[in-house]
Scaffold this motif. Structure first.
Motif, short mmCIF file in Angstrom:
data_model
loop_
_atom_site.label_atom_id
_atom_site.label_comp_id
_atom_site.label_asym_id
_atom_site.label_seq_id
_atom_site.Cartn_x
_atom_site.Cartn_y
_atom_site.Cartn_z
N SER A 110 0.84 -1.29 0.13
CA SER A 110 0.00 -0.04 0.05
C SER A 110 0.80 1.47 -0.03
N GLU A 111 2.09 1.24 0.69
CA GLU A 111 2.84 2.27 0.75
C GLU A 111 3.47 2.60 -0.42
N TYR A 112 3.88 1.40 -1.34
CA TYR A 112 4.43 1.62 -2.45
C TYR A 112 3.54 2.25 -3.26
N LEU A 113 2.31 1.77 -3.57
CA LEU A 113 1.29 2.27 -4.34
C LEU A 113 1.09 3.62 -4.20
N LYS A 114 1.09 4.33 -2.94
CA LYS A 114 0.94 5.56 -2.47
C LYS A 114 2.10 6.53 -3.03
N SER A 115 3.38 6.09 -2.52
CA SER A 115 4.54 6.74 -3.01
C SER A 115 4.74 6.82 -4.44
N GLU A 116 4.26 5.87 -5.29
CA GLU A 116 4.72 5.86 -6.65
C GLU A 116 3.62 6.32 -7.46
N ASN A 141 -1.96 3.19 -9.16
CA ASN A 141 -3.29 2.80 -8.97
C ASN A 141 -3.58 1.24 -8.96
N LYS A 142 -4.54 0.82 -8.22
CA LYS A 142 -4.70 -0.60 -7.89
C LYS A 142 -4.80 -1.37 -9.25
N SER A 143 -5.41 -0.81 -10.29
CA SER A 143 -5.71 -1.44 -11.70
C SER A 143 -4.29 -1.55 -12.27
N ALA A 144 -3.64 -0.46 -12.21
CA ALA A 144 -2.31 -0.52 -13.05
C ALA A 144 -1.49 -1.36 -12.62
N PHE A 145 -1.51 -1.60 -10.90
CA PHE A 145 -0.51 -2.37 -10.26
C PHE A 145 -0.92 -4.08 -10.56
N ALA A 146 -2.22 -4.24 -10.61
CA ALA A 146 -2.81 -5.43 -10.86
C ALA A 146 -2.42 -5.89 -12.33
N ARG A 147 -2.46 -5.10 -13.21
CA ARG A 147 -1.92 -5.41 -14.62
C ARG A 147 -0.64 -5.85 -14.75
N LEU A 153 1.25 -7.03 -12.32
CA LEU A 153 1.31 -8.39 -11.50
C LEU A 153 0.68 -9.36 -12.40
N GLY A 154 0.00 -9.01 -13.62
CA GLY A 154 -0.64 -10.07 -14.24
C GLY A 154 -1.74 -10.90 -13.74
N THR A 155 -2.36 -10.00 -13.03
CA THR A 155 -3.41 -10.54 -12.08
C THR A 155 -4.78 -9.86 -12.10
N SER A 156 -5.72 -9.98 -11.28
CA SER A 156 -6.97 -9.33 -11.51
C SER A 156 -6.88 -8.39 -10.19
N ARG A 157 -7.97 -7.33 -10.22
CA ARG A 157 -7.94 -6.34 -9.18
C ARG A 157 -8.62 -7.15 -7.97
N SER A 158 -9.23 -7.95 -8.06
CA SER A 158 -10.09 -8.47 -6.77
C SER A 158 -8.61 -9.44 -6.26
N GLN A 159 -8.02 -9.98 -7.15
CA GLN A 159 -6.76 -10.69 -6.57
C GLN A 159 -5.84 -9.81 -5.91
N LEU A 160 -5.51 -8.78 -6.26
CA LEU A 160 -4.81 -7.54 -5.56
C LEU A 160 -5.55 -7.25 -4.37
N ASP A 161 -6.83 -7.11 -4.36
CA ASP A 161 -7.54 -6.56 -3.12
C ASP A 161 -7.24 -7.63 -1.94
#
Length: 93
Positions: free
Chosen positions: A37-43, A46-52, A54-62
């Motif tokens: 979460s801190e990485y996502l904020k500092s960089e 957003n969750k959707s971009a990070f999920a992409r 990772l090659g996973t879904s937004r629900s998996q990231l959640d």
């Protein structure tokens, strides 16, 4: 009076009740979720971009970001670490 609990640790208490492994897993998961979460904020990612990434879904990231959900696999953790420019270290001590 002799109290058998004087000098014992909280880990000893949890171990006596069989709760130590579960407590340790949840504590580790909370730290991992916080770090991501801190990485996502500092960089500013957003969750959707990070999920992409990772090659996973937004629900998996959640689920990965849910501190109470300790069901993770090492591949997911390794992918997240790599996406953040870090490495995953796991050891049994």
């Amino acid at each position: 009076m002799n109290n058998p609990h004087i000098g014992s640790s909280f880990d000893d208490f949890l171990a006596e009740d069989g709760l130590l492994p579960e407590s340790q897993a949840e504590a580790m998961k909370r730290v991992i979720a916080w770090q991501i979460s801190e990485y996502l904020k500092s960089e500013g990612v957003n969750k959707s971009a990070f999920a992409r990434l990772l090659g996973t879904s937004r629900s998996q990231l959640d689920r990965l970001l849910d501190p109470a959900n300790t069901s993770l696999n090492l591949k997911t953790l390794s992918n997240a670490a790599e996406a953040m420019g870090k490495k995953l270290e796991l050891k049994l001590v």
